[in-house]
Design a protein around this motif. Sequence first.
Motif, PDB file in Angstrom:
ATOM      1  N   ARG A  87       0.831  -1.156   0.115  1.00 35.77           N
ATOM      2  CA  ARG A  87      -0.049  -0.083   0.015  1.00 35.77           C
ATOM      3  C   ARG A  87       0.771   1.234  -0.147  1.00 35.77           C
ATOM      4  O   ARG A  87       0.703   2.335  -1.030  1.00 35.77           O
ATOM      5  CB  ARG A  87      -1.006   0.074   1.155  1.00 35.77           C
ATOM      6  N   THR A  88       1.871   1.428   0.885  1.00 36.08           N
ATOM      7  CA  THR A  88       2.621   2.773   0.967  1.00 36.08           C
ATOM      8  C   THR A  88       3.788   2.470   0.057  1.00 36.08           C
ATOM      9  O   THR A  88       4.422   3.679  -0.190  1.00 36.08           O
ATOM     10  CB  THR A  88       3.168   2.877   2.544  1.00 36.08           C
ATOM     11  N   ARG A  89       4.002   1.379  -0.675  1.00 36.80           N
ATOM     12  CA  ARG A  89       5.309   1.149  -1.383  1.00 36.80           C
ATOM     13  C   ARG A  89       6.600   1.223  -0.713  1.00 36.80           C
ATOM     14  O   ARG A  89       7.699   1.376  -1.163  1.00 36.80           O
ATOM     15  CB  ARG A  89       5.198   2.028  -2.561  1.00 36.80           C
ATOM     16  N   MET A  90       6.462   1.434   0.611  1.00 38.87           N
ATOM     17  CA  MET A  90       7.870   1.421   1.459  1.00 38.87           C
ATOM     18  C   MET A  90       8.632   0.124   1.644  1.00 38.87           C
ATOM     19  O   MET A  90       8.021  -0.809   1.797  1.00 38.87           O
ATOM     20  CB  MET A  90       7.500   2.249   2.733  1.00 38.87           C
ATOM     21  N   ARG A  91       9.806   0.319   1.718  1.00 41.25           N
ATOM     22  CA  ARG A  91      10.641  -1.050   2.100  1.00 41.25           C
ATOM     23  C   ARG A  91      10.620  -1.527   3.279  1.00 41.25           C
ATOM     24  O   ARG A  91      10.426  -0.792   4.450  1.00 41.25           O
ATOM     25  CB  ARG A  91      12.095  -0.824   1.582  1.00 41.25           C
ATOM     26  N   ILE A  92      10.205  -2.786   3.565  1.00 40.94           N
ATOM     27  CA  ILE A  92      10.106  -3.472   4.872  1.00 40.94           C
ATOM     28  C   ILE A  92      11.492  -4.385   5.221  1.00 40.94           C
ATOM     29  O   ILE A  92      12.037  -5.146   4.457  1.00 40.94           O
ATOM     30  CB  ILE A  92       9.085  -4.501   4.753  1.00 40.94           C
ATOM     31  N   SER A  93      11.991  -3.649   6.312  1.00 41.80           N
ATOM     32  CA  SER A  93      13.278  -4.082   6.997  1.00 41.80           C
ATOM     33  C   SER A  93      13.086  -5.211   7.691  1.00 41.80           C
ATOM     34  O   SER A  93      11.989  -5.204   8.412  1.00 41.80           O
ATOM     35  CB  SER A  93      14.425  -3.088   7.704  1.00 41.80           C
ATOM     36  N   GLY A  94      13.765  -6.307   7.879  1.00 41.99           N
ATOM     37  CA  GLY A  94      13.781  -7.305   9.119  1.00 41.99           C
ATOM     38  C   GLY A  94      12.534  -8.401   8.669  1.00 41.99           C
ATOM     39  O   GLY A  94      12.166  -8.990   9.564  1.00 41.99           O
ATOM     40  N   ALA A  95      12.338  -8.295   7.452  1.00 43.24           N
ATOM     41  CA  ALA A  95      11.328  -9.440   6.816  1.00 43.24           C
ATOM     42  C   ALA A  95      11.776 -10.798   6.959  1.00 43.24           C
ATOM     43  O   ALA A  95      13.215 -10.753   6.564  1.00 43.24           O
ATOM     44  CB  ALA A  95      10.769  -9.226   5.596  1.00 43.24           C
ATOM     45  N   SER A  96      11.308 -11.829   7.153  1.00 42.74           N
ATOM     46  CA  SER A  96      11.666 -12.960   7.329  1.00 42.74           C
ATOM     47  C   SER A  96      11.243 -13.812   5.833  1.00 42.74           C
ATOM     48  O   SER A  96      10.114 -13.925   5.408  1.00 42.74           O
ATOM     49  CB  SER A  96      11.288 -14.012   8.225  1.00 42.74           C
ATOM     50  N   ILE A  97      12.343 -14.356   5.235  1.00 44.20           N
ATOM     51  CA  ILE A  97      12.704 -15.103   3.936  1.00 44.20           C
ATOM     52  C   ILE A  97      12.890 -16.511   4.369  1.00 44.20           C
ATOM     53  O   ILE A  97      13.861 -16.772   4.633  1.00 44.20           O
ATOM     54  CB  ILE A  97      13.194 -14.605   3.019  1.00 44.20           C
ATOM     55  N   MET A  98      11.817 -17.548   4.408  1.00 43.41           N
ATOM     56  CA  MET A  98      11.949 -18.950   4.830  1.00 43.41           C
ATOM     57  C   MET A  98      11.928 -19.542   3.248  1.00 43.41           C
ATOM     58  O   MET A  98      11.307 -19.749   2.532  1.00 43.41           O
ATOM     59  CB  MET A  98      10.934 -19.530   5.500  1.00 43.41           C
ATOM     60  N   LEU A  99      13.324 -20.347   3.164  1.00 52.44           N
ATOM     61  CA  LEU A  99      13.375 -21.074   1.940  1.00 52.44           C
ATOM     62  C   LEU A  99      13.785 -22.611   2.683  1.00 52.44           C
ATOM     63  O   LEU A  99      15.052 -22.868   3.100  1.00 52.44           O
ATOM     64  CB  LEU A  99      14.869 -20.522   0.973  1.00 52.44           C
ATOM     65  N   GLY A 100      12.737 -23.147   2.602  1.00 55.26           N
ATOM     66  CA  GLY A 100      12.869 -24.510   3.241  1.00 55.26           C
ATOM     67  C   GLY A 100      13.248 -24.175   4.723  1.00 55.26           C
ATOM     68  O   GLY A 100      12.429 -23.580   5.670  1.00 55.26           O
ATOM     69  N   ASP A 101      14.279 -24.835   5.504  1.00 49.89           N
ATOM     70  CA  ASP A 101      14.586 -24.738   6.943  1.00 49.89           C
ATOM     71  C   ASP A 101      15.440 -23.519   6.969  1.00 49.89           C
ATOM     72  O   ASP A 101      15.906 -23.197   8.040  1.00 49.89           O
ATOM     73  CB  ASP A 101      14.959 -26.000   7.330  1.00 49.89           C
TER      74      ASP A 101
END
Length: 558
Positions: free
Chosen positions: A357-371
């Motif tokens: 919605r705001t198009r702002m970057r999100i820091s600290g987002a978790s990206i899970m690739l398998g384990d």
Amino acid sequence: MKQIVCNLLLGWGVVVGSTGAFAQQGEFGDVLNSLMNTGLIRGMIRNEPITTSMRDVNKRVDLPDSFGNDQTFRPLHRYPRTPTGGWKLVPGFYELRSRSYCIKAGTHAPSNGDGYLYAPLRGRQADIVQSILAGSAVHTEVDQHDVQLLLWAIIARSNFSNMNSRVVGVASTFLNPGQMLRLNSKAMLSTALQLLNSPQLEASLRPIFAAEHQIRQVVGQMNARFEDVEKLAMLAGPALMDNPDIRQGRWSKHPDGYYVRYFPHGYSRTIVQVYVPANVSTVVFDATDDVAVPANTGAQRLALSNVPYDTTGYAPDPPPVVARQQPATREQIPVPPVLPSPTVRYQQICGLVIDTRTRMRISGASIMLGDHEILSDGKGTFRLDSLVAGQTIGFTTGAAGYSADTLEIDVERRSDCQTVVIELKPITKPDSGRLVALNEADLRAGDRIILQNIQFEQSRSELLVPGKSELDKVAAWMQVHTTARVELSGHTSNEGDKSANLALSKERAAACKRYLLRKGVGPDRIKAVGYGQERPIVSNDTPERTLNRRVELRIDRL
């Protein structure tokens, strides 16, 4: 403007020897009538080269007709093809401006507003027709008119041993020797026009036999032109609308799990739109096995190709792969800088996580690739290393205050970093206004009223009678409270596709607003919005979740 109609039946293809035989009667005529009585002709009808019809269509409505109208469709012609000529697609919206072909003669050409639905290509010559459609994408030097002329000849069951060299040459470009041999077979009867004198033949079929014979004669001439055949195959006039409930833009569900809809422009150009839901990992879309079947039985069936008739008018550059729930409508999001691959054996993906919605970057987002878990940095970027080209990877991205989203992507072989933008949607907090009844004496701004008995057609936005009675009360209330401003909001449970639920909730709120406008309420006093399944009033894990399917009225100002 004249509408065009095929006058060539998907027919019986009987070859006529001479017009003199047509005038003869006697023993053969008695035999022919006997064959008519035994149902042989009916068997020939069922054994058409292409048999696809409305009986092969799944008519169930899963998505409203307006679903996707607010989305940006990605042009398929910019994506790499599979070895068979189709496209491997991840969830999203796609469009192909397809060269299409008439394969239902004796019927009307598409007219404005005609509904078309998906069905598979079927019939005795289905493999031959599909080979021609697939070959037209490889041999782009063959003109579309020549391809259509060839298809008309096949549908008419013309004998290719008597065909002109131009048509035979086009056929040999697309077909193997075995398929060519099948096109050289003799027809079942040698004096088809004699059927015109049979008392058992329906009057509506008599001109069709004559037209087929004329077209076979023209196609067999050395100097046959496309225009000459088209004049015989096409007539002016719209088709009788015998299924008005199926309108243009109706979505059909493909057996592979994706949805498709058609917008024909005449019989030779069709816009094909494809929607792959988020719960489907990847699909292969190949238009050559599809038939656009008309809702109106007197209109043409359309065969589709993977060849675009127009590639202009799209955005100049294809967007990066985006996992999104709403279309990006603001400025273009910058992608992370291109990083070199550490080795020639492995590939990299450079990602960016933003607020949808705001198009702002999100820091600290978790990206899970398998384990394995990685976090986006202070600029919202992340990198996946040591990937093998050609593999499909899936990863889930989440952040505090946002709904998690899962994306599957094919790893490309490239010298730089493959980019991906992930859009996360903020979790919407429930409306904090108090729930009241419309007839309460102390109503104030911010109050919410759940409108009782608002009912619609299933998966549609057409109001039923009980809902109109409830809205009559709202109109009367607003005529008394002349300064009131309200918001009408549509809501659904979590059953079905999330994007479809959102679109349906917007449509239903808009339908309620239109009804109030007809009752004399000013348009500036009503705002119609849809929240889909985002604002439940009870848990969607209980049988009471049907209560979440509702229309609310919120008083913005009194």
